[in-house]
Design an enzyme around this catalytic site. Structure first.
Site, PDB file in Angstrom:
ATOM      1  N   ASP A  31      -4.260  52.908  74.904  1.00 27.33           N
ATOM      2  CA  ASP A  31      -5.565  52.809  74.248  1.00 27.33           C
ATOM      3  C   ASP A  31      -6.361  54.108  74.365  1.00 27.33           C
ATOM      4  O   ASP A  31      -7.564  54.097  74.618  1.00 27.33           O
ATOM      5  CB  ASP A  31      -6.385  51.640  74.806  1.00 27.33           C
ATOM      6  CG  ASP A  31      -7.549  51.255  73.882  1.00 27.33           C
ATOM      7  OD1 ASP A  31      -7.515  51.649  72.701  1.00 27.33           O
ATOM      8  OD2 ASP A  31      -8.484  50.597  74.358  1.00 27.33           O
ATOM      9  N   SER A  51     -17.146  52.156  74.815  1.00 29.06           N
ATOM     10  CA  SER A  51     -15.726  52.502  74.770  1.00 29.06           C
ATOM     11  C   SER A  51     -15.512  53.962  74.430  1.00 29.06           C
ATOM     12  O   SER A  51     -16.100  54.492  73.477  1.00 29.06           O
ATOM     13  CB  SER A  51     -15.002  51.661  73.705  1.00 29.06           C
ATOM     14  OG  SER A  51     -14.598  50.426  74.217  1.00 29.06           O
ATOM     15  N   HIS A  74      -8.875  52.192  70.199  1.00 23.52           N
ATOM     16  CA  HIS A  74      -9.508  51.118  69.428  1.00 23.52           C
ATOM     17  C   HIS A  74     -10.845  51.551  68.817  1.00 23.52           C
ATOM     18  O   HIS A  74     -11.318  50.926  67.874  1.00 23.52           O
ATOM     19  CB  HIS A  74      -9.673  49.852  70.282  1.00 23.52           C
ATOM     20  CG  HIS A  74     -10.734  49.907  71.337  1.00 23.52           C
ATOM     21  ND1 HIS A  74     -10.450  50.108  72.666  1.00 23.52           N
ATOM     22  CD2 HIS A  74     -12.077  49.774  71.261  1.00 23.52           C
ATOM     23  CE1 HIS A  74     -11.568  50.075  73.366  1.00 23.52           C
ATOM     24  NE2 HIS A  74     -12.571  49.889  72.549  1.00 23.52           N
TER      25      HIS A  74
END
Length: 361
Positions: free
Chosen positions: A130, A211, A97
């Protein structure tokens, strides 16, 4: 795959408290409906484990000196995230992402700890876990992060997160491993979700921009890829900002397995079972747990193993079957040719069978 045999009320605790989970990208992620399943071997949470954090503290100054040179900030078409160099010739591990805004040709840039920058290309990505790998050219002998082993983690041990929350490069936060074996749904692409399997829970602050960065142990070894953080919604229903001490990282053993396949082939091939299940309703016989087989794909591994519609799966690889996520986790963590033992009931009689997985086409 972890046991998830505790009562369903326990697994729904975070939802009852109003806690939701956001992907920790630099652009706010969507709320998710199914936050966390808490397996029975991971009942120690941040609140209870924090009391031992002083004895589990790391030498954060030393870790920052040694590992920050291998951690990068990633700018992807307006979004920001983090990553870590896993090969000295320019391969960088991050979240899918994080780089998703650059898919299709958008700008993708990496800024290193020394302030230098380089354009990057996407080597490959895996929306289901992910994870993604990107590559920078024109760089050699890059400092790589030391890779640890997530299977040896213990609840309460020290943990340090390195990344770029809110785009603030080279940020370090510290805490502990609060729990292990979490199953976390996070927003994916095309209105789908990704599944964080056996996620590492930490109270080290995880905020938007973390992230894809690094969660390391007290030796500075990578133990997970920070991906999501929980937050408490405001009275209006929107998520409030800031870490509340509930962050989740993809375990390094899974992350490096996916990354190695991406680097070797440019893609990831997951395994296939060929079955759809649904949890037994609460109105079934007292204490009954399991997954009812709703669909068996003809000629699939499940069909070849003898499973039929209506069977009740009671165990998966020796663990009680309580959630459909367990079967999805099998397809994400195992490869074609691996074998999975399934316990089931048919017409009141118990039996076991072994499914040999094939590659998903």
């Amino acid at each position: 795959m972890s046991s998830s045999g505790e009562p369903r009320q326990r697994r729904a605790l975070l939802l009852a408290l109003g806690v939701v989970v956001l992907i920790a990208a630099g652009v706010a992620g969507a709320l998710i409906a199914n936050a966390v399943n808490s397996p029975s071997n991971a009942t120690t949470t941040t609140a209870t484990a924090a009391a031992g954090s002083s004895s589990s503290s790391c030498n954060v100054i030393s870790i920052a000196d040694e590992e920050l040179p291998s951690v990068v900030t990633i700018f992807a078409a307006g979004g920001v995230g983090s990553g870590e160099v896993i090969r000295s010739d320019g391969y960088i591990l991050t979240n899918n992402h994080v780089i998703l805004p650059a898919v299709g040709g958008g700008p993708l840039q990496v800024v290193f700890n020394d302030g230098s920058a380089a354009a990057a290309t996407i080597t490959g990505r895996d929306p289901l876990t992910d994870l993604a790998v990107i590559h920078v050219s024109g760089k050699s002998d890059l400092r790589t992060i030391s890779v640890g082993n997530s299977s040896t983690l213990r609840i309460g041990q020290g943990a340090v997160a390195l990344g770029a929350p809110l785009g603030l490069s080279s940020t370090v936060t510290s805490g502990i491993v609060s729990a292990l074996g979490r199953t976390v749904h996070v927003p994916g692409e095309a209105s789908q979700t990704a599944l964080l399997v056996d996620a590492v829970q930490t109270d080290a602050a995880i905020n938007p921009g973390n992230s894809g960065g690094a969660l390391v142990n007290c030796s500075g070894d990578l133990i997970g890829v920070p991906t999501a953080g929980a937050t408490v919604p405001s009275p209006s229903g929107e998520a409030s900002g800031g870490s509340i001490g509930l962050g989740f990282a993809i375990p390094v053993n899974l992350a490096t397995m996916v990354a190695d396949e991406i680097i070797a082939t440019g893609t990831v091939t997951h395994s296939f079972i060929g079955i759809q299940t649904e949890p037994l309703p609460a109105t079934t016989e007292s204490g009954a747990q399991g997954l009812r087989v709703a669909v068996v794909v003809p000629s699939s591994p499940a069909a070849s193993a003898g499973l039929r519609v209506g069977d009740i799966i009671t165990s998966i690889d020796g663990q009680p079957a309580t959630s459909t996520d367990q079967l999805m986790a099998v397809t994400l963590t195992k490869r074609a040719g691996d074998r999975v033992e399934i316990g089931y009931k048919r017409d009141g009689s118990s039996a076991t069978t072994t499914i040999t997985l094939t590659a998903r086409s």
